[in-house]
Design an enzyme around this catalytic site. Structure first.
Site, PDB file in Angstrom:
ATOM      1  N   CYS A 169       0.816  -1.224   0.000  1.00 30.21           N
ATOM      2  CA  CYS A 169       0.000   0.000   0.000  1.00 30.21           C
ATOM      3  C   CYS A 169       0.850   1.275   0.000  1.00 30.21           C
ATOM      4  O   CYS A 169       1.971   1.286   0.501  1.00 30.21           O
ATOM      5  CB  CYS A 169      -0.861   0.049   1.243  1.00 30.21           C
ATOM      6  SG  CYS A 169      -1.854  -1.401   1.506  1.00 30.21           S
ATOM      7  N   GLU A 185      10.388 -15.027 -10.055  1.00 31.08           N
ATOM      8  CA  GLU A 185       9.636 -13.800  -9.777  1.00 31.08           C
ATOM      9  C   GLU A 185       9.148 -13.132 -11.054  1.00 31.08           C
ATOM     10  O   GLU A 185       8.029 -12.643 -11.123  1.00 31.08           O
ATOM     11  CB  GLU A 185      10.552 -12.766  -9.105  1.00 31.08           C
ATOM     12  CG  GLU A 185      10.744 -12.899  -7.650  1.00 31.08           C
ATOM     13  CD  GLU A 185      11.553 -11.723  -7.121  1.00 31.08           C
ATOM     14  OE1 GLU A 185      11.051 -11.032  -6.238  1.00 31.08           O
ATOM     15  OE2 GLU A 185      12.685 -11.489  -7.584  1.00 31.08           O
ATOM     16  N   HIS A 230      22.101 -36.533  -4.204  1.00 28.79           N
ATOM     17  CA  HIS A 230      21.273 -36.873  -3.047  1.00 28.79           C
ATOM     18  C   HIS A 230      19.789 -36.642  -3.336  1.00 28.79           C
ATOM     19  O   HIS A 230      18.984 -36.594  -2.424  1.00 28.79           O
ATOM     20  CB  HIS A 230      21.726 -36.069  -1.824  1.00 28.79           C
ATOM     21  CG  HIS A 230      23.145 -36.351  -1.438  1.00 28.79           C
ATOM     22  ND1 HIS A 230      23.556 -37.567  -0.935  1.00 28.79           N
ATOM     23  CD2 HIS A 230      24.266 -35.599  -1.549  1.00 28.79           C
ATOM     24  CE1 HIS A 230      24.864 -37.538  -0.731  1.00 28.79           C
ATOM     25  NE2 HIS A 230      25.319 -36.347  -1.097  1.00 28.79           N
ATOM     26  N   LYS A 250      15.161 -14.811  -9.125  1.00 28.52           N
ATOM     27  CA  LYS A 250      14.938 -13.787 -10.166  1.00 28.52           C
ATOM     28  C   LYS A 250      14.068 -14.356 -11.282  1.00 28.52           C
ATOM     29  O   LYS A 250      13.109 -13.742 -11.717  1.00 28.52           O
ATOM     30  CB  LYS A 250      16.304 -13.381 -10.723  1.00 28.52           C
ATOM     31  CG  LYS A 250      16.633 -11.978 -10.968  1.00 28.52           C
ATOM     32  CD  LYS A 250      16.691 -11.008  -9.855  1.00 28.52           C
ATOM     33  CE  LYS A 250      15.694 -11.100  -8.766  1.00 28.52           C
ATOM     34  NZ  LYS A 250      15.957 -10.377  -7.569  1.00 28.52           N
ATOM     35  N   GLU A 265      19.836 -16.833  -5.866  1.00 31.25           N
ATOM     36  CA  GLU A 265      19.313 -15.526  -6.275  1.00 31.25           C
ATOM     37  C   GLU A 265      18.854 -15.581  -7.739  1.00 31.25           C
ATOM     38  O   GLU A 265      17.802 -15.030  -8.095  1.00 31.25           O
ATOM     39  CB  GLU A 265      20.383 -14.445  -6.056  1.00 31.25           C
ATOM     40  CG  GLU A 265      20.051 -13.061  -6.590  1.00 31.25           C
ATOM     41  CD  GLU A 265      18.732 -12.488  -6.079  1.00 31.25           C
ATOM     42  OE1 GLU A 265      18.158 -12.993  -5.097  1.00 31.25           O
ATOM     43  OE2 GLU A 265      18.247 -11.524  -6.708  1.00 31.25           O
ATOM     44  N   ARG A 312       5.157   0.022  -6.039  1.00 31.66           N
ATOM     45  CA  ARG A 312       5.128  -0.776  -4.814  1.00 31.66           C
ATOM     46  C   ARG A 312       4.177  -1.959  -4.923  1.00 31.66           C
ATOM     47  O   ARG A 312       4.228  -2.868  -4.111  1.00 31.66           O
ATOM     48  CB  ARG A 312       4.702   0.106  -3.640  1.00 31.66           C
ATOM     49  CG  ARG A 312       5.670   1.222  -3.347  1.00 31.66           C
ATOM     50  CD  ARG A 312       5.096   2.170  -2.325  1.00 31.66           C
ATOM     51  NE  ARG A 312       5.010   1.578  -1.014  1.00 31.66           N
ATOM     52  CZ  ARG A 312       5.928   1.693  -0.070  1.00 31.66           C
ATOM     53  NH1 ARG A 312       7.005   2.404  -0.307  1.00 31.66           N
ATOM     54  NH2 ARG A 312       5.780   1.125   1.102  1.00 31.66           N
ATOM     55  N   LYS A 341       6.830  -4.282  -3.766  1.00 29.39           N
ATOM     56  CA  LYS A 341       8.228  -3.881  -3.639  1.00 29.39           C
ATOM     57  C   LYS A 341       8.685  -3.917  -2.190  1.00 29.39           C
ATOM     58  O   LYS A 341       9.788  -4.327  -1.880  1.00 29.39           O
ATOM     59  CB  LYS A 341       8.405  -2.476  -4.224  1.00 29.39           C
ATOM     60  CG  LYS A 341       9.837  -1.957  -4.185  1.00 29.39           C
ATOM     61  CD  LYS A 341      10.747  -2.788  -5.063  1.00 29.39           C
ATOM     62  CE  LYS A 341      12.189  -2.369  -5.016  1.00 29.39           C
ATOM     63  NZ  LYS A 341      13.071  -3.436  -5.541  1.00 29.39           N
ATOM     64  N   TRP A 354      -3.124  -2.639  -1.383  1.00 32.70           N
ATOM     65  CA  TRP A 354      -2.724  -4.011  -1.709  1.00 32.70           C
ATOM     66  C   TRP A 354      -3.508  -4.891  -0.750  1.00 32.70           C
ATOM     67  O   TRP A 354      -3.287  -4.846   0.460  1.00 32.70           O
ATOM     68  CB  TRP A 354      -1.226  -4.150  -1.480  1.00 32.70           C
ATOM     69  CG  TRP A 354      -0.575  -5.328  -2.115  1.00 32.70           C
ATOM     70  CD1 TRP A 354      -0.295  -5.501  -3.443  1.00 32.70           C
ATOM     71  CD2 TRP A 354      -0.063  -6.495  -1.459  1.00 32.70           C
ATOM     72  NE1 TRP A 354       0.352  -6.686  -3.648  1.00 32.70           N
ATOM     73  CE2 TRP A 354       0.509  -7.317  -2.444  1.00 32.70           C
ATOM     74  CE3 TRP A 354      -0.028  -6.932  -0.137  1.00 32.70           C
ATOM     75  CZ2 TRP A 354       1.103  -8.549  -2.163  1.00 32.70           C
ATOM     76  CZ3 TRP A 354       0.562  -8.143   0.151  1.00 32.70           C
ATOM     77  CH2 TRP A 354       1.121  -8.938  -0.862  1.00 32.70           C
ATOM     78  N   ASN A 364      -1.880   2.145   5.869  1.00 36.45           N
ATOM     79  CA  ASN A 364      -0.985   1.051   5.480  1.00 36.45           C
ATOM     80  C   ASN A 364      -0.739   0.228   6.737  1.00 36.45           C
ATOM     81  O   ASN A 364      -0.551   0.803   7.805  1.00 36.45           O
ATOM     82  CB  ASN A 364       0.372   1.577   5.011  1.00 36.45           C
ATOM     83  CG  ASN A 364       0.292   2.267   3.674  1.00 36.45           C
ATOM     84  OD1 ASN A 364      -0.758   2.295   3.043  1.00 36.45           O
ATOM     85  ND2 ASN A 364       1.403   2.842   3.243  1.00 36.45           N
ATOM     86  N   GLY A 365      -0.686  -1.085   6.596  1.00 38.08           N
ATOM     87  CA  GLY A 365      -0.430  -1.933   7.761  1.00 38.08           C
ATOM     88  C   GLY A 365      -1.608  -2.848   8.019  1.00 38.08           C
ATOM     89  O   GLY A 365      -2.496  -2.991   7.163  1.00 38.08           O
TER      90      GLY A 365
HETATM   91  O1  M6R Z   1      13.477  -4.300   0.913  1.00 37.38           O
HETATM   92  P1  M6R Z   1      14.068  -5.620   1.256  1.00 37.38           P
HETATM   93  O2  M6R Z   1      15.415  -5.835   0.694  1.00 37.38           O
HETATM   94  O3  M6R Z   1      14.065  -5.877   2.750  1.00 37.38           O
HETATM   95  O4  M6R Z   1      13.105  -6.698   0.622  1.00 37.38           O
HETATM   96  C1  M6R Z   1      13.259  -8.061   0.872  1.00 37.38           C
HETATM   97  C2  M6R Z   1      12.494  -8.906  -0.124  1.00 37.38           C
HETATM   98  O5  M6R Z   1      11.126  -8.697  -0.007  1.00 37.38           O
HETATM   99  C3  M6R Z   1      12.925  -8.608  -1.568  1.00 37.38           C
HETATM  100  O6  M6R Z   1      14.298  -8.780  -1.736  1.00 37.38           O
HETATM  101  C4  M6R Z   1      12.183  -9.520  -2.561  1.00 37.38           C
HETATM  102  O7  M6R Z   1      12.629 -10.838  -2.426  1.00 37.38           O
HETATM  103  C5  M6R Z   1      12.350  -8.982  -3.985  1.00 37.38           C
HETATM  104  N1  M6R Z   1      11.137  -9.148  -4.704  1.00 37.38           N
HETATM  105  C6  M6R Z   1      13.481  -9.600  -4.710  1.00 37.38           C
HETATM  106  O8  M6R Z   1      13.536  -9.355  -6.057  1.00 37.38           O
END
Ligand code: M6R
Length: 605
Positions: A2, A489, A505, A486, A482, A27, A600, A75, A101-102
């Site tokens: 949000c 996502e 294994h 990527k 990672e 966001r 985000k 959101w 927000n929250g």
């Molecule tokens: O703002 P932050 O680095 O704390 O966020 C952590 C994760 O939510 C963030 O890295 C998320 O995994 C991303 N979508 C990665 O691309």
């Protein structure tokens, strides 16, 4: 997640708020709304809509004018995305409007009580509870009404409240969800993210948890939820409005991948000390004696930041010879961890607002631990809660999928590892070697990016894949993790990362021609071991892409990356795989900057 934006001044507020909401779109959200008024108006005017900010814009009537307003991108948490559940939420008499927000944890209980008293709810949200609580208060000031309402709620909030009977002000409050005031000339702004403010002012005040503020056109004041005044000194945000533009690229992800050359240069700038073959990290607040006393390092982060922390732990172990590991902050805080006074805890976060990381930091601080932050957003909650730390200086990252912040965070860990190493037992020669390696990074990143066309062609072969395997050993394993995150996502292709050493294994059972493997194969002491893994996959007709420093015979395709020092290789090896994920997603027509279901900045649990 949000977003909030608000304004009080002399300008026509609706276009200004809509533009602010657009700046918060990155966001992630599913509905939006706005409420406005002006000093001479008798009431509040509201428009809200499920969908994008442009859907909201289409609904705004012609004569929707005013000089004070609050707006929101939602959101969904409580209740599906819908017009009714979009914020702001108004009281039955149309006098009180709240954006939030929250999450209000005791919303169900409070709602039942209010309903029993005859209050009719128009939405399924937790936020509407707050609106009715403010509306039912008969305290003489809006501030007191909001305070009384907040006393009844449990949970997290960043809120902005307007009241038709107090239309010379906006009252805001923060507990666990960011609220930033923007200080202008005879006008004031509020937002949950500086992205919505920097086009208008770069003078900001970030509220602390438990703090409230009253904004009037020519004045603001801050105070605690208990009512005592607090001092708020505005600081200047470094990021400019242009940093949020696409800069000629088609997506923010592409732009941010390319920004890595400059971003890495920035995180190094002014920090290298050739005389002592070390680095200076101004905000660390950790003197040499304390650094020598550290017996363990525990790094906490989520998602990409957790992976950056895994690489960081490896670097700290190698360069400073301190046992180090990384753990998801979201798990750590729920397993009742033993908090050790000789352990240095490091919280990693791009946004500096991730709730799971912030909560872990708060729990550690409560138990007396020393906690540092490796954070991108200056002045963010995690940066402020920690005892010191390293800013990663990546600049604003708009794409939901993190790229340049990952790389800069890993480089920041390289700096920290070198700093700790040189205080402990890392030799001058090794310090020099690492510094030379760090200095090479921007040029080597440019070289990798120059290979984009090759990676684009390669990506086109993976659009039919149902699943992909990413493998690496020791330094290469977090890189594989990672890269796998990527790809999933942004392209929505299932991907799994495994240590190459674990193949036999279990995961070898998956290998067949339709299951491609991406292998991280650096030229280090494990080269032959990694090659053995490639043999095993090839023997089972698996298709292999290697990211390596030299062409790998067993691979169907090798992306060759420039060699750096062994300890720094992980910084570079993930970069072509960012491009691979990007081009796979592009070929599949995905919404690259805003992947489905993701936000985000995850400021709720
Ligand atoms: O703002 P932050 O680095 O704390 O966020 C952590 C994760 O939510 C963030 O890295 C998320 O995994 C991303 N979508 C990665 O691309």
């Amino acid at each position: 997640m949000c977003g909030i934006v608000g304004y009080i001044g002399k300008r026509d507020v609706a276009p200004l708020l809509l533009e602010g909401l657009q700046r918060l779109e990155y966001r992630g959200y599913d509905s939006a709304g706005v409420v406005i008024t002006s000093p001479k108006a008798t009431g509040l005017k509201m428009v809200k809509a499920k969908g994008r900010v442009r859907d909201l814009e289409a609904r705004v009537p012609k004569r929707f004018t005013g000089t004070t307003g609050i707006a929101h991108t939602r959101w969904a948490t409580h209740g599906a995305p819908s017009d009714e559940n979009a914020h702001p939420h108004m009281s039955a008499d149309n006098k009180v409007a709240v954006v939030h927000n929250g999450i209000i944890d005791n919303a169900t209980e409070l709602r039942a009580k209010l309903e029993a008293d005859g209050v009719v709810f128009l939405s399924e949200t937790d936020t509407e509870v707050l609106t009715h609580l403010v509306a039912r208060s008969e305290a003489p000031t809006l501030e007191e009404r909001v305070r009384q309402a907040l006393k009844l709620v449990e949970g997290t909030y960043g809120i902005a409240v307007m009241h038709a009977d107090f239309n010379d002000r906006i009252v805001v409050a923060r507990n666990g969800s960011p609220v930033v005031l923007g200080i202008g000339e005879k006008e004031m702004f509020v937002a949950s993210d500086v992205a919505a403010l920097v086009a208008h002012t770069r003078q900001v005040v970030t509220l602390d948890d438990g703090e409230m503020a009253t904004l009037k056109a020519d004045d603001f004041r801050t105070y605690t939820t208990e009512g005592s005044r607090t001092t708020a000194t505005p600081t200047t945000v470094e990021w400019e409005a242009e940093s949020y533009d696409m800069g000629g690229h088609d997506t923010y992800m592409h732009k941010e991948i390319y920004e890595q050359v400059d971003a890495v240069d920035r995180v190094l700038r002014g920090r290298i000390d050739d005389r002592f073959s070390t680095v200076h990290l101004g905000g660390l607040n950790l003197d040499a004696r304390a650094a020598r006393g550290i017996r363990r390092v525990k790094i906490l982060g989520c998602g990409t930041s957790y992976h950056a922390g895994q690489i960081g732990a490896q670097m700290i172990e190698e360069l400073a010879r301190i046992p180090a590991d990384a753990e998801p902050a979201s798990e750590f805080r729920y397993r009742d961890p033993v908090v050790d006074p000789d352990t240095l805890y490091i919280a990693v976060s791009q946004s500096g607002e991730t709730y799971d990381v912030l909560a872990a930091v708060q729990e550690l601080k409560r138990k007396g631990a020393r906690v540092l932050g490796v954070v991108n957003v200056v002045g963010s909650a995690i940066a402020r809660e920690t005892d010191g730390g390293v800013y990663v200086h990546a600049g604003p990252e708009v794409c939901v999928v993190s790229t340049k912040c990952f790389t800069n965070t890993v480089v920041a860990f390289g700096l920290l590892a070198l700093h700790l190493g040189r205080i402990r037992d890392l030799s001058v020669a090794d310090g020099k070697r690492i510094i030379e390696g760090l200095r090479k990074l921007p040029g080597q990143i440019s070289e990798i990016l120059a290979g984009e066309d090759e990676i684009k062609k390669l990506a086109e072969q993976f659009t039919d894949a149902k699943s992909m395997l990413f493998i690496g050993r020791v330094r290469g394993y977090p890189v594989a993790r990672e890269a796998s995150l990527k790809l999933k996502e942004v392209s929505y292709i299932h991907a799994e990362a495994y240590p190459a050493s674990e193949l036999k294994h279990g995961p070898l059972a998956l290998i067949e021609p339709a299951m491609p493997t991406v292998a991280i194969v650096p030229d280090d002491d494990l080269l032959e071991k990694n090659r053995a893994a490639l043999e095993e996959i090839k023997a089972r007709s698996g298709k292999i892409v290697a990211v390596a420093h030299q062409v790998q015979e067993k691979a169907d395709h090798t992306i060759v990356v420039p060699k750096n020092e062994d300890e720094l290789d992980p910084i570079l090896m993930g970069i072509p795989l960012q491009l691979l994920a990007y081009h796979t997603a592009l070929a599949l027509g995905r919404d690259i900057d805003k992947p489905r279901n993701l936000a985000k900045s995850v400021t709720v649990e």
